[in-house]
Design a protein around this motif. Structure first.
Motif, short mmCIF file in Angstrom:
data_model
loop_
_atom_site.label_atom_id
_atom_site.label_comp_id
_atom_site.label_asym_id
_atom_site.label_seq_id
_atom_site.Cartn_x
_atom_site.Cartn_y
_atom_site.Cartn_z
N GLU A 21 -6.72 2.94 5.30
CA GLU A 21 -6.44 2.78 3.87
C GLU A 21 -5.87 1.41 3.51
O GLU A 21 -6.37 0.72 2.61
CB GLU A 21 -5.41 3.81 3.42
N THR A 22 -4.77 1.05 4.18
CA THR A 22 -4.09 -0.19 3.79
C THR A 22 -4.97 -1.40 4.08
O THR A 22 -5.01 -2.34 3.30
CB THR A 22 -2.75 -0.37 4.52
N GLU A 23 -5.70 -1.35 5.20
CA GLU A 23 -6.60 -2.46 5.51
C GLU A 23 -7.67 -2.59 4.43
O GLU A 23 -8.01 -3.69 4.00
CB GLU A 23 -7.30 -2.19 6.84
N LEU A 24 -8.18 -1.44 4.01
CA LEU A 24 -9.21 -1.44 2.97
C LEU A 24 -8.68 -2.11 1.72
O LEU A 24 -9.33 -2.98 1.13
CB LEU A 24 -9.62 0.00 2.67
N ARG A 25 -7.46 -1.71 1.32
CA ARG A 25 -6.92 -2.21 0.05
C ARG A 25 -6.62 -3.70 0.10
O ARG A 25 -6.67 -4.38 -0.92
CB ARG A 25 -5.66 -1.44 -0.31
N ARG A 26 -6.29 -4.20 1.31
CA ARG A 26 -6.02 -5.64 1.40
C ARG A 26 -7.28 -6.45 1.24
O ARG A 26 -7.22 -7.66 1.02
CB ARG A 26 -5.35 -5.95 2.74
N GLY A 27 -8.41 -5.77 1.34
CA GLY A 27 -9.66 -6.47 1.16
C GLY A 27 -10.26 -6.26 -0.22
O GLY A 27 -11.40 -6.66 -0.48
N ILE A 28 -9.50 -5.62 -1.11
CA ILE A 28 -10.00 -5.38 -2.47
C ILE A 28 -8.96 -5.87 -3.46
O ILE A 28 -7.79 -5.57 -3.34
CB ILE A 28 -10.24 -3.87 -2.71
N GLY A 29 -9.40 -6.65 -4.44
CA GLY A 29 -8.49 -7.11 -5.48
C GLY A 29 -8.27 -6.00 -6.50
O GLY A 29 -9.22 -5.37 -6.94
N TYR A 30 -7.00 -5.73 -6.87
CA TYR A 30 -6.68 -4.61 -7.75
C TYR A 30 -5.86 -5.10 -8.93
O TYR A 30 -4.76 -5.64 -8.75
CB TYR A 30 -5.91 -3.56 -6.95
N VAL A 31 -6.40 -4.91 -10.14
CA VAL A 31 -5.70 -5.37 -11.34
C VAL A 31 -5.53 -4.19 -12.29
O VAL A 31 -6.50 -3.51 -12.60
CB VAL A 31 -6.53 -6.47 -12.05
N ILE A 32 -4.30 -3.93 -12.72
CA ILE A 32 -4.05 -2.80 -13.63
C ILE A 32 -3.55 -3.28 -14.98
O ILE A 32 -3.16 -4.44 -15.14
CB ILE A 32 -3.04 -1.78 -13.05
N GLN A 33 -3.50 -2.38 -15.94
CA GLN A 33 -3.20 -2.75 -17.32
C GLN A 33 -1.81 -3.36 -17.47
O GLN A 33 -1.65 -4.37 -18.14
CB GLN A 33 -3.32 -1.52 -18.22
N GLN A 34 -0.81 -2.73 -16.87
CA GLN A 34 0.55 -3.26 -17.02
C GLN A 34 0.85 -4.33 -15.98
O GLN A 34 2.00 -4.74 -15.82
CB GLN A 34 1.60 -2.16 -16.91
N VAL A 35 -0.14 -4.75 -15.28
CA VAL A 35 -0.08 -5.82 -14.29
C VAL A 35 0.75 -5.43 -13.06
O VAL A 35 0.26 -5.48 -11.95
CB VAL A 35 0.49 -7.15 -14.86
N GLY A 36 2.01 -5.05 -13.25
CA GLY A 36 2.83 -4.69 -12.11
C GLY A 36 3.24 -5.89 -11.27
O GLY A 36 3.30 -5.82 -10.05
N LEU A 37 3.53 -7.01 -11.94
CA LEU A 37 4.06 -8.15 -11.19
C LEU A 37 5.41 -7.77 -10.61
O LEU A 37 6.18 -7.06 -11.24
CB LEU A 37 4.23 -9.36 -12.10
N PHE A 38 5.69 -8.26 -9.41
CA PHE A 38 6.97 -7.95 -8.79
C PHE A 38 8.05 -8.78 -9.48
O PHE A 38 8.04 -10.01 -9.39
CB PHE A 38 6.94 -8.26 -7.30
N PRO A 39 8.99 -8.09 -10.17
CA PRO A 39 9.93 -8.84 -11.01
C PRO A 39 10.86 -9.73 -10.20
O PRO A 39 11.36 -10.73 -10.71
CB PRO A 39 10.75 -7.75 -11.72
N HIS A 40 11.08 -9.38 -8.93
CA HIS A 40 12.07 -10.11 -8.17
C HIS A 40 11.47 -11.28 -7.40
O HIS A 40 12.18 -11.98 -6.70
CB HIS A 40 12.76 -9.17 -7.18
N MET A 41 10.17 -11.48 -7.55
CA MET A 41 9.54 -12.61 -6.87
C MET A 41 9.06 -13.63 -7.88
O MET A 41 8.71 -13.30 -9.01
CB MET A 41 8.32 -12.12 -6.07
N THR A 42 9.02 -14.88 -7.45
CA THR A 42 8.46 -15.90 -8.33
C THR A 42 6.97 -15.68 -8.47
O THR A 42 6.36 -14.90 -7.72
CB THR A 42 8.68 -17.30 -7.75
N ILE A 43 6.37 -16.39 -9.41
CA ILE A 43 4.92 -16.30 -9.60
C ILE A 43 4.20 -16.64 -8.29
O ILE A 43 3.28 -15.93 -7.87
CB ILE A 43 4.47 -17.27 -10.70
N ALA A 44 4.64 -17.71 -7.67
CA ALA A 44 4.00 -18.13 -6.41
C ALA A 44 4.10 -17.04 -5.35
O ALA A 44 3.14 -16.73 -4.65
CB ALA A 44 4.62 -19.43 -5.91
N GLU A 45 5.29 -16.44 -5.22
CA GLU A 45 5.48 -15.39 -4.23
C GLU A 45 4.62 -14.18 -4.53
O GLU A 45 4.08 -13.53 -3.65
CB GLU A 45 6.95 -14.99 -4.15
#
Lengths: 320, 235, 227
Positions: free
Chosen positions: A80-104
């Motif tokens: 599963e996890t290997e599969l997902r690392r090979g697929i780009g996933y974009v959702i409506q609320q984005v889900g950016l990690f708030p504690h990381m910089t954009i670059a991170e």
């Protein structure tokens, strides 16, 4: 810099998802094939199973029966996890990690895959520039410091980071205001022109699907495929009542928005008069201008410098 | 019980013999023999108690985050301990662990559990659902999500809990003097029978000052550890 | 372990003493709580209603938590001497912060939409306070009283060294009552504190308007995480 990966085909083979305790399946015997490098829009009413169908691909939801293959390999064969690392996933609320910089944020999957620091940093900059967020300014910022539209661009960059051949996008522009949404739709098409991924794009907005999709799959309630065709085909020949209603009574006009003046083979103007328009005006907008001006003709600059003419009659002919 | 420095009539200054409110010369003379050791002991008591309490609460919270049914029992037990008056808890432990530092530490650890457990768990649960979905969809394993997303996002709540725990423990540790002569409570209890104002005020002020300082340090730590919480939109 | 059995024996043997001391403890605590409420509640509610003084009101709880009980009592003895007065002052000093902070936050954070709607309907500020803000603020407000009550009961135990009455008298007097007495009194005061917390928790639950789906679990003092 790594060479861009080749796009691959996605195939749904009688894919079905049933939830325990519910009589009707969420996705019912879905079979379709998405050619490599194309955008397939999954459209339908709420509860039509389109998001569920998309999540079957990266196994956020597991298949009850049937199969899904990416580049010929069943998604069930990979971890599963290997599969997902090979697929780009974009959702409506984005889900950016708030504690990381954009670059991170953007560097997340490359880090997971063990890319070197130098490679990762170069890739992050490359992607930020691709989505039109100059790396110099945006690299060190946090999600809370940028606008909604900018956040979704970062989400896009993050999904593209490890150069996956496949992208899944779940109503990515749904939470944005109309102006930003239009801008990002155009951005996506531009980026797709450069990277050519196989994309599954879920939306409930038929106009968005027509604009973006190379192919459109309309799912009705219960996750049943109603029609799978190019936008042109869909608008010209809707498969049934449901599709016709979903596409809208104005599908004739919608068809006009698929073509531009510059695409057509037009007669020289020869002294005809009318409003002069740009070559990349859509036929729909051209018709709108005609109606507003009370004219039956519009003029356009031909590629060879001569002025060409489009008459109302010619326009109606194109619809037939 | 720490021996109060009884002013030796003839040797002590006027201030001390007449028991004025605060005599700086006494403080200067007795800093290294009375006040500083007590202060150091007090800091030790606090650090050990909060350290152990944090370790236990963290383990319990991580467990409760995964297995829901752990939460209620742990919360109830830690709440009961918290409600028992400190002096009573000390005296209940003495028959078991004796008049030792262990008794004091066990009680102090017990008092930190409620606030730390609550806050750590609340922090772990505060990750927005779309962030967790994005993480899962990108291919992070459960453990990776915990360490790279949930725990960092829990930091504000964890540090807030630590602030309360540290300040409360410093305050409670003064009561330890009833059991064993450690910490700043010792000089206070010793000076009370004689009503020796200077010693009481000096030790008391140190305890309060220590609490305020620790709180301020943790606020600074929070700012350093969670820069994203303070990033403001630059327009 | 035998100590615990002995202590139970002590309680049985000296039950009149225990009851008398428990009663003194309750009376002392109730008096201190009453004074604390009289001071802190109106002040907190008014400040919250006016949305003023937030820095003080919120940080007072922090300061209160930082004040070691022993230090406050010791200061009380130092400046006010031994006796009821200094004990009461010490208990009130420690009992006020939780009530004040909770009262302030409870009223301050009442849903602004509700307040605005009320004002729009033509209620005077006093009516808004009485009919809207206070009922909505009641659960959190009462949680502060509950925290303070348990805190006062606990502190009254230590206050015995300042001449306070109550179970603390036994607890600090090993010479007269022996280890069994110590442990026995410790058990009693623990039960007293737990009982007070449970009882006030029940009242808190009863006071919560049915519309507010606030869970008030038993035995959970309101230790509000201060951020």
């Amino acid at each position: 810099m790594r060479a861009p990966r080749q796009a691959v085909e996605i195939e749904f083979d009688h894919a079905t998802k049933r939830y325990p305790g519910r009589p009707a399946p969420a996705v019912d015997d879905l079979s379709l094939s998405i050619p490599a490098g194309e955008i397939c829009c999954l459209v339908g009413p709420s509860g039509g199973g389109k998001t569920t169908a998309m999540k079957l691909v990266n196994r956020l939801v597991d298949l009850t029966s049937g199969d899904i293959r990416i580049d010929g390999r069943s998604v069930m064969t990979l971890d599963e996890t290997e599969l997902r690392r090979g697929i780009g996933y974009v959702i409506q609320q984005v889900g950016l990690f708030p504690h990381m910089t954009i670059a991170e944020n953007v560097a997340t999957v490359p880090r997971l895959l063990g890319w070197s620091k130098a490679e990762t940093a170069a890739r992050v900059d490359e992607l930020l520039d691709l989505v039109d967020l100059p790396a110099r300014d945006y690299r060190a910022r946090y999600a809370s410091q940028i606008s909604g539209g900018e956040r979704q661009r970062v989400g896009l960059a993050r999904a593209l980071a490890a150069d996956p051949p496949v992208m899944l996008m779940d109503e990515p522009f749904g939470a944005l205001d109309p102006i930003t949404r239009t801008r990002l739709q155009k951005e996506l098409l531009r980026i797709q022109g450069e990277v050519r991924k196989t994309i599954i794009f879920v939306t409930h907005d038929i106009d968005e699907a027509i604009l973006i999709g190379d192919r459109i799959a309309i799912l009705r309630e219960g996750g049943v495929l109603a029609q799978y065709a190019t936008p042109e085909e869909l608008l010209a020949h809707p498969a049934d009542e449901f599709v016709a209603r979903f596409v809208g009574a104005d599908r004739g006009l919608k068809r006009l928005s698929l073509k531009r003046l510059g695409d057509l083979d037009l007669e020289p103007a020869n002294g005809a008069v009318g409003p002069l328009l740009d070559a990349d005006t859509t036929l729909r907008d051209a018709l709108s201008v005609m109606l507003n001006a009370g004219a039956r003709t519009v003029l356009v600059e031909g590629g060879d410098g001569t002025t060409r003419v489009l008459t109302l009659d010619r326009l109606t002919e194109l619809l037939r | 019980m720490a021996e109060p420095v009884i002013p030796d009539f003839g040797v002590g200054s006027d201030c001390v013999t007449q028991n004025h409110t605060f005599c700086t010369d006494w403080v200067r003379e007795n800093w290294s023999s009375v006040l500083q050791p007590a202060l150091v002991e007090h800091i030790e008591l606090t650090v050990i108690a909060v350290g152990i309490g944090f370790a236990i609460s963290l383990a319990a919270a991580l467990l409760a985050h995964r297995l829901r049914y752990v939460e209620r029992p742990f919360a109830v037990v830690s709440a009961v301990i918290y409600t028992i008056p400190s002096l009573a808890l000390f005296q209940l432990l003495v028959p078991i662990t004796g008049l030792t530092v262990t008794t004091v530490e066990v009680a102090l650890v017990g008092y930190t559990l409620l606030i730390l457990f609550r806050n750590i768990l609340a922090g772990l649960r505060s990750a927005p659902p779309e962030v967790l979905e994005a993480a899962r969809g990108m291919g992070l394993t459960t453990t990776q999500t915990l360490f790279r997303v949930e725990l960092p996002l829990a930091l504000p709540a964890i540090v807030a809990g630590l602030r309360v725990a540290v300040v409360s423990t410093i305050a409670l540790a003064t009561v330890a003097a009833f059991v064993v002569s450690e910490g700043l409570g010792g000089p206070i209890l010793g000076a009370l029978p004689l009503n020796f104002k200077t010693e009481i005020i000096a030790a008391g002020a140190l305890a309060v000052g220590l609490a305020i300082l620790a709180d301020a340090l943790l606020v600074v730590a929070q700012r350093l550890l969670t820069p994203w919480a303070y990033a403001r939109r630059a327009v | 372990m035998s100590v615990f059995i002995d202590s139970l024996q002590f309680i049985v043997d000296h039950r009149e003493l225990i009851l008398e001391k428990t009663w003194e403890h309750v009376v002392l605590s109730a008096a201190a709580l009453g004074v604390s409420i009289a001071i802190a509640l109106p002040l907190g509610v008014v400040l919250g209603h006016l949305h003023r003084g937030s820095f003080i009101a919120v940080n007072l709880a922090n300061v209160g938590r930082a004040l070691p009980t022993l230090v406050v009592i010791a200061f009380g003895i130092t400046f006010l001497g031994i006796g009821f007065k200094s004990v009461l002052v010490a208990l009130v000093v420690l009992g006020v912060p939780p009530i004040l902070t909770n009262a302030y936050v409870a009223v301050d954070e009442v849903e602004p939409d509700a307040v605005e709607a009320a004002r729009g309907m033509g209620m005077t500020p006093l009516q808004v306070l009485w009919r809207i803000e206070l009922p909505l603020a009641l659960p959190l407000l009462f949680a502060g009283i509950r925290t303070s009550a348990v805190f006062i009961v606990a502190t009254a135990t230590i206050a015995a060294i300042a001449g306070g009455s109550g179970l603390g008298e036994i607890l600090v007097n090993q010479a007269s009552y022996g280890v069994e007495g110590l442990v026995g009194a410790a058990l009693c005061v623990s039960l007293l504190a737990l009982a007070v917390d449970a009882a006030l928790g029940g009242v808190q639950r009863a006071l919560t308007p049915r519309g507010l789906k606030l869970q008030v679990p038993a035995f959970e003092p309101d230790v509000r995480p201060v951020v």
